[in-house]
Design a protein around this motif. Sequence first.
Motif, PDB file in Angstrom:
ATOM      1  N   PHE A 101      -2.180   0.313  35.091  1.00 26.92           N
ATOM      2  CA  PHE A 101      -3.512   0.835  35.389  1.00 26.92           C
ATOM      3  C   PHE A 101      -3.778   0.733  36.890  1.00 26.92           C
ATOM      4  CE2 PHE A 101      -3.740   0.046  30.903  1.00 26.92           C
ATOM      5  CZ  PHE A 101      -4.663   0.964  30.406  1.00 26.92           C
ATOM      6  N   ASP A 102      -4.456   1.745  37.446  1.00 27.38           N
ATOM      7  CA  ASP A 102      -4.731   1.783  38.884  1.00 27.38           C
ATOM      8  C   ASP A 102      -5.800   0.784  39.306  1.00 27.38           C
ATOM      9  OD1 ASP A 102      -2.893   3.827  39.108  1.00 27.38           O
ATOM     10  OD2 ASP A 102      -4.403   5.398  38.816  1.00 27.38           O
ATOM     11  N   PHE A 178      -3.706   6.851  25.189  1.00 28.22           N
ATOM     12  CA  PHE A 178      -4.705   5.779  25.152  1.00 28.22           C
ATOM     13  C   PHE A 178      -5.173   5.454  26.568  1.00 28.22           C
ATOM     14  CE2 PHE A 178      -5.594   1.059  24.580  1.00 28.22           C
ATOM     15  CZ  PHE A 178      -6.834   1.257  24.000  1.00 28.22           C
ATOM     16  N   LYS A 179      -4.238   5.391  27.509  1.00 29.17           N
ATOM     17  CA  LYS A 179      -4.589   5.123  28.904  1.00 29.17           C
ATOM     18  C   LYS A 179      -5.496   6.221  29.456  1.00 29.17           C
ATOM     19  CE  LYS A 179      -2.539   4.672  33.499  1.00 29.17           C
ATOM     20  NZ  LYS A 179      -1.271   4.760  34.286  1.00 29.17           N
ATOM     21  N   ILE A 180      -5.140   7.481  29.173  1.00 30.17           N
ATOM     22  CA  ILE A 180      -5.971   8.606  29.630  1.00 30.17           C
ATOM     23  C   ILE A 180      -7.361   8.522  29.020  1.00 30.17           C
ATOM     24  CG2 ILE A 180      -6.273  11.115  29.429  1.00 30.17           C
ATOM     25  CD1 ILE A 180      -4.289  10.434  31.537  1.00 30.17           C
ATOM     26  N   PHE A 181      -7.435   8.202  27.741  1.00 32.45           N
ATOM     27  CA  PHE A 181      -8.722   8.089  27.057  1.00 32.45           C
ATOM     28  C   PHE A 181      -9.617   7.053  27.727  1.00 32.45           C
ATOM     29  CE2 PHE A 181     -11.559   6.135  24.006  1.00 32.45           C
ATOM     30  CZ  PHE A 181     -12.099   7.208  23.328  1.00 32.45           C
ATOM     31  N   LEU A 182      -9.024   5.935  28.129  1.00 32.38           N
ATOM     32  CA  LEU A 182      -9.816   4.834  28.705  1.00 32.38           C
ATOM     33  C   LEU A 182     -10.205   5.062  30.160  1.00 32.38           C
ATOM     34  CD1 LEU A 182      -7.864   1.719  27.338  1.00 32.38           C
ATOM     35  CD2 LEU A 182      -9.968   2.722  26.419  1.00 32.38           C
ATOM     36  N   THR A 183      -9.450   5.876  30.877  1.00 36.53           N
ATOM     37  CA  THR A 183      -9.634   5.938  32.330  1.00 36.53           C
ATOM     38  C   THR A 183     -10.059   7.295  32.884  1.00 36.53           C
ATOM     39  OG1 THR A 183      -7.284   6.462  32.697  1.00 36.53           O
ATOM     40  CG2 THR A 183      -7.894   4.131  32.601  1.00 36.53           C
ATOM     41  N   ALA A 184      -9.730   8.389  32.216  1.00 35.93           N
ATOM     42  CA  ALA A 184      -9.925   9.723  32.792  1.00 35.93           C
ATOM     43  C   ALA A 184     -11.388  10.147  32.767  1.00 35.93           C
ATOM     44  CB  ALA A 184      -9.074  10.748  32.050  1.00 35.93           C
ATOM     45  N   GLY A 185     -11.795  10.896  33.797  1.00 35.60           N
ATOM     46  CA  GLY A 185     -13.106  11.525  33.784  1.00 35.60           C
ATOM     47  C   GLY A 185     -13.137  12.614  32.730  1.00 35.60           C
TER      48      GLY A 185
END
Length: 425
Positions: A101-102, A178-185
């Motif tokens: 994660f960034d 899952f990562k995209i779901f949690l972090t993406a605008g």
Amino acid sequence: MLRLLSQQLRLNERDLHASVFGPGKDSKTDTSTTQTDGSSFNASMQTSPASMINQYKFEEEEEDADTKDIFVTVDNPESHVTAIETYITYRVETKTTRSEFDSSEFEVRRRYQDFLWLKGRLEEAHPTLIVHPLPEKFVMKGMVERFNEDFIETRRRALHKFLNKIAEHPIFSSSEDFKIFLTAGSGELTSHKKQGPGFLSRMGETVKAVAAAVRGVRNRPQEFTDMQEYAEAFSQKISSLDKVTQRIVREQKEYLEELKECGPTYALWSQSEQELAEPLKNVAGCVDNCCKETEEQVKHLNDHLIPVLHEYVLCADTLKAVLRRRDNIQADFEGKTEALATKKADRDAMRDELDKAEDRLEWANNALKTDWTRWQKVMRTDLRSAFIDTAERNVSYYEKCLAVWESFLQSQRTDAEGNGNVDSS
């Protein structure tokens, strides 16, 4: 109520602890065991270096709280009204120490269809892993309205649990989706959704699945037949318990409404009975106190026991779907095996396809066996916790009501003794 629940508890505890693999076998079957059914089809091939199963590793032990590295919270529901629709979004906050994660903290807003998309992508990528169910999309007849505050809060808790189950899973939690779901605008998420398989591709997969289901499997390994039987039995029992508990809660609500009318009646009566005024007022107070405790009891069942039971009613459907998908993978392998035998001219090309199908079936079998054991452990922990919590709450409820009436009896005995002393003097 205690009697009905205890009967169901005894039934479920006995059955839920019974091993799905039959007497004398541990449910944690060694996933590397070769299953030979006496036919030309070997259901669980030995793992080879090129196999897809080597790309995945499952943790046998649950993560300790100290080692958990991703925390997700779903809260702050907001209503949105457009010219086309009205919908609810939820804030999803994530805190993590994972290097992929960034940042260590993220905050996004998601609506129900975004959660539905995530569930679909996880099932598509891992067809024989058990994805925790989402709450139903539509409100059934007799339930609260769609935008009722209680319904929104119930859905929020279910969505929160869904994401945390994903976060705790050793495979799903590392998914790029899952990562995209949690972090993406919102815009980035919409763009990512469009990168999935197109409509025609999905339709083709659906047609294949239907064809495989119609054809069926010829040599299903016994352990997966046992799983199917377990899933059916579990579904029947948990559905029955869910219905019984909902009926108990409805009856308790009706009892509560009747009880609420008793207190004012006793209080009103005390105004016209001077000699009984004090005990009647005390009875009215006792009834009011019991009303408050009963209200808390009903709320506790509504908030804690019923959601868990209904959640596992949906889990039972998920288990059946996972087993169907495993059967479809096996049916595809069997179909390619038959095609290889009949198409001698295309033997080399078919052999490549057969090897891929064999690897896919191997992964599916091993993944399901491992995740099945993991799911059973989580399920039993969840249900045992809900049952113990309910039992403790019932004990507390009846103890408090008992204390209320014992206090009333003691006060009346004291008054009677005082009156007796006055008369005797």
